[in-house]
Scaffold this motif. Structure first.
Motif, PDB file in Angstrom:
ATOM      1  N   ASN A   1       0.829  -1.202   0.000  1.00 52.98           N
ATOM      2  CA  ASN A   1       0.000   0.000   0.000  1.00 52.98           C
ATOM      3  C   ASN A   1       0.867   1.258   0.000  1.00 52.98           C
ATOM      4  O   ASN A   1       0.551   2.238  -0.679  1.00 52.98           O
ATOM      5  CB  ASN A   1      -0.920   0.008   1.224  1.00 52.98           C
ATOM      6  N   ARG A   2       1.950   1.225   0.754  1.00 54.80           N
ATOM      7  CA  ARG A   2       2.850   2.376   0.795  1.00 54.80           C
ATOM      8  C   ARG A   2       3.477   2.622  -0.572  1.00 54.80           C
ATOM      9  O   ARG A   2       3.566   3.762  -1.039  1.00 54.80           O
ATOM     10  CB  ARG A   2       3.933   2.145   1.851  1.00 54.80           C
ATOM     11  N   THR A   3       3.900   1.554  -1.239  1.00 55.82           N
ATOM     12  CA  THR A   3       4.493   1.690  -2.569  1.00 55.82           C
ATOM     13  C   THR A   3       3.496   2.275  -3.553  1.00 55.82           C
ATOM     14  O   THR A   3       3.822   3.177  -4.341  1.00 55.82           O
ATOM     15  CB  THR A   3       4.981   0.319  -3.067  1.00 55.82           C
ATOM     16  N   LEU A   4       2.269   1.775  -3.526  1.00 59.00           N
ATOM     17  CA  LEU A   4       1.244   2.260  -4.452  1.00 59.00           C
ATOM     18  C   LEU A   4       0.897   3.720  -4.190  1.00 59.00           C
ATOM     19  O   LEU A   4       0.715   4.502  -5.129  1.00 59.00           O
ATOM     20  CB  LEU A   4      -0.009   1.392  -4.335  1.00 59.00           C
ATOM     21  N   LEU A   5       0.815   4.117  -2.925  1.00 61.11           N
ATOM     22  CA  LEU A   5       0.491   5.501  -2.604  1.00 61.11           C
ATOM     23  C   LEU A   5       1.634   6.436  -2.984  1.00 61.11           C
ATOM     24  O   LEU A   5       1.391   7.576  -3.394  1.00 61.11           O
ATOM     25  CB  LEU A   5       0.161   5.636  -1.118  1.00 61.11           C
ATOM     26  N   ASN A   6       2.871   5.987  -2.841  1.00 60.25           N
ATOM     27  CA  ASN A   6       4.012   6.805  -3.286  1.00 60.25           C
ATOM     28  C   ASN A   6       3.954   7.036  -4.786  1.00 60.25           C
ATOM     29  O   ASN A   6       4.210   8.146  -5.273  1.00 60.25           O
ATOM     30  CB  ASN A   6       5.319   6.126  -2.900  1.00 60.25           C
ATOM     31  N   MET A   7       3.625   6.004  -5.540  1.00 59.02           N
ATOM     32  CA  MET A   7       3.487   6.146  -6.988  1.00 59.02           C
ATOM     33  C   MET A   7       2.322   7.066  -7.333  1.00 59.02           C
ATOM     34  O   MET A   7       2.439   7.923  -8.224  1.00 59.02           O
ATOM     35  CB  MET A   7       3.292   4.774  -7.632  1.00 59.02           C
ATOM     36  N   THR A   8       1.202   6.892  -6.641  1.00 57.63           N
ATOM     37  CA  THR A   8       0.021   7.713  -6.903  1.00 57.63           C
ATOM     38  C   THR A   8       0.309   9.182  -6.656  1.00 57.63           C
ATOM     39  O   THR A   8      -0.030  10.056  -7.475  1.00 57.63           O
ATOM     40  CB  THR A   8      -1.143   7.257  -6.007  1.00 57.63           C
ATOM     41  N   ARG A   9       0.966   9.484  -5.556  1.00 59.86           N
ATOM     42  CA  ARG A   9       1.289  10.866  -5.212  1.00 59.86           C
ATOM     43  C   ARG A   9       2.230  11.480  -6.247  1.00 59.86           C
ATOM     44  O   ARG A   9       2.047  12.636  -6.676  1.00 59.86           O
ATOM     45  CB  ARG A   9       1.933  10.905  -3.822  1.00 59.86           C
ATOM     46  N   SER A  10       3.214  10.723  -6.686  1.00 56.16           N
ATOM     47  CA  SER A  10       4.178  11.232  -7.661  1.00 56.16           C
ATOM     48  C   SER A  10       3.514  11.512  -9.007  1.00 56.16           C
ATOM     49  O   SER A  10       3.796  12.533  -9.649  1.00 56.16           O
ATOM     50  CB  SER A  10       5.328  10.226  -7.850  1.00 56.16           C
ATOM     51  N   MET A  11       2.628  10.622  -9.440  1.00 55.82           N
ATOM     52  CA  MET A  11       1.966  10.809 -10.733  1.00 55.82           C
ATOM     53  C   MET A  11       1.037  12.019 -10.721  1.00 55.82           C
ATOM     54  O   MET A  11       0.967  12.776 -11.693  1.00 55.82           O
ATOM     55  CB  MET A  11       1.206   9.541 -11.123  1.00 55.82           C
ATOM     56  N   LEU A  12       0.314  12.224  -9.620  1.00 54.52           N
ATOM     57  CA  LEU A  12      -0.571  13.377  -9.535  1.00 54.52           C
ATOM     58  C   LEU A  12       0.208  14.684  -9.539  1.00 54.52           C
ATOM     59  O   LEU A  12      -0.195  15.664 -10.189  1.00 54.52           O
ATOM     60  CB  LEU A  12      -1.430  13.281  -8.264  1.00 54.52           C
ATOM     61  N   GLN A  13       1.338  14.705  -8.835  1.00 55.88           N
ATOM     62  CA  GLN A  13       2.150  15.914  -8.795  1.00 55.88           C
ATOM     63  C   GLN A  13       2.779  16.206 -10.154  1.00 55.88           C
ATOM     64  O   GLN A  13       2.835  17.357 -10.603  1.00 55.88           O
ATOM     65  CB  GLN A  13       3.250  15.773  -7.725  1.00 55.88           C
ATOM     66  N   THR A  14       3.257  15.172 -10.825  1.00 54.32           N
ATOM     67  CA  THR A  14       3.897  15.369 -12.131  1.00 54.32           C
ATOM     68  C   THR A  14       2.892  15.845 -13.168  1.00 54.32           C
ATOM     69  O   THR A  14       3.206  16.699 -14.011  1.00 54.32           O
ATOM     70  CB  THR A  14       4.546  14.059 -12.608  1.00 54.32           C
ATOM     71  N   ALA A  15       1.687  15.305 -13.110  1.00 49.39           N
ATOM     72  CA  ALA A  15       0.670  15.640 -14.111  1.00 49.39           C
ATOM     73  C   ALA A  15      -0.110  16.908 -13.773  1.00 49.39           C
ATOM     74  O   ALA A  15      -0.971  17.322 -14.553  1.00 49.39           O
ATOM     75  CB  ALA A  15      -0.303  14.474 -14.254  1.00 49.39           C
ATOM     76  N   ASN A  16       0.178  17.540 -12.628  1.00 55.14           N
ATOM     77  CA  ASN A  16      -0.546  18.742 -12.199  1.00 55.14           C
ATOM     78  C   ASN A  16      -2.047  18.493 -12.071  1.00 55.14           C
ATOM     79  O   ASN A  16      -2.864  19.365 -12.388  1.00 55.14           O
ATOM     80  CB  ASN A  16      -0.295  19.909 -13.175  1.00 55.14           C
ATOM     81  N   LEU A  17      -2.404  17.311 -11.614  1.00 51.52           N
ATOM     82  CA  LEU A  17      -3.813  16.970 -11.440  1.00 51.52           C
ATOM     83  C   LEU A  17      -4.182  17.036  -9.967  1.00 51.52           C
ATOM     84  O   LEU A  17      -3.370  16.686  -9.106  1.00 51.52           O
ATOM     85  CB  LEU A  17      -4.094  15.564 -11.975  1.00 51.52           C
TER      86      LEU A  17
END
Length: 226
Positions: A55-71
């Motif tokens: 869960n921690r790995t998935l949330l780290n990926m989710t947070r990074s993708m949202l920040q990179t995409a400005n969403l």
């Protein structure tokens, strides 16, 4: 699903103390199928460490993708689904340097369809949904894959209509993301966030009486409309 794919019965299920796993319906299901249900001690995530670490790995990926995409964070569901999709196609040392997809299905996954989350795309509009003068493609944002929804297509977001859709024919520009500094972009994303942050029964239904008609349009507008 797991039993169908592996031809092996489910013997034990370990979860936290969430109510969704401790309902009477679940308890009846456990007893009928002979499944042992183990519950971790409250505030002791280390008893279910494998799931918690994932869960921690998935949330780290989710947070990074949202920040990179400005969403905004209201796209967390699409970002999390994409994280799972990528994790299942990533090599794991514990599996002998093969992917979970290969371990589960016995075949090497096709990585040719991978795209950058949140990137700009142009989605083809089918001939049945346009006339001769309409645009043949619309601006869209790539937000995931349709596999989890049963579609062999990409999951897209239309920023103009603020709606999700699935499309098979797209042209991607993976180097371009939304510019959160633009007022127009921020406006419709915030509008989308407000719309989806409320339950559907509390959402405001458009009033047809406020829609422009030919009676309250100027002569110039009437000519353009015709």
């Amino acid at each position: 699903m797991a039993e169908k794919h592996t031809s092996k019965p489910l013997l034990c299920l370990r979860t936290d103390g969430g109510g969704e796993y401790n309902s009477n319906a679940f308890k009846t299901f456990y007893s009928q199928h002979g499944i042992l249900h183990q519950v971790s001690t409250p505030y002791t995530p280390q008893q279910n460490g494998l799931a918690e670490r994932k869960n921690r790995t998935l949330l780290n990926m989710t947070r990074s993708m949202l920040q990179t995409a400005n969403l905004p964070s209201c796209f967390w569901e699409q970002a999390l689904g994409t994280s799972c999709y990528l994790q299942n196609r990533t090599y794991h040392r514990s599996l002998g340097l093969i992917t979970p997809y290969q371990k589960w299905y016995g075949t090497i996954p096709n990585l040719a369809d991978l795209k950058v989350f949140g990137s700009k795309a142009y989605s083809f509009v089918l001939a049945e949904k346009r006339n001769k003068l309409n645009a043949r493609a619309i601006n869209a944002i790539f937000v995931g894959y349709g596999d989890a929804h049963g579609y062999k297509a990409y999951h897209m977001f239309n920023p103009i209509t603020q709606s999700f859709f699935f499309s098979r024919n797209n042209v991607f520009n993976e180097a371009i993301f939304l510019d959160s500094n633009k007022a127009s972009t921020e406006e419709y994303l915030q509008s989308f966030k407000r719309k989806h942050s409320r339950p559907y029964w509390k959402q405001k239904i458009p009033n047809e009486e406020n829609q422009p008609t030919t009676q309250n349009l100027s002569t110039k507008d009437q000519i353009i409309q015709i």
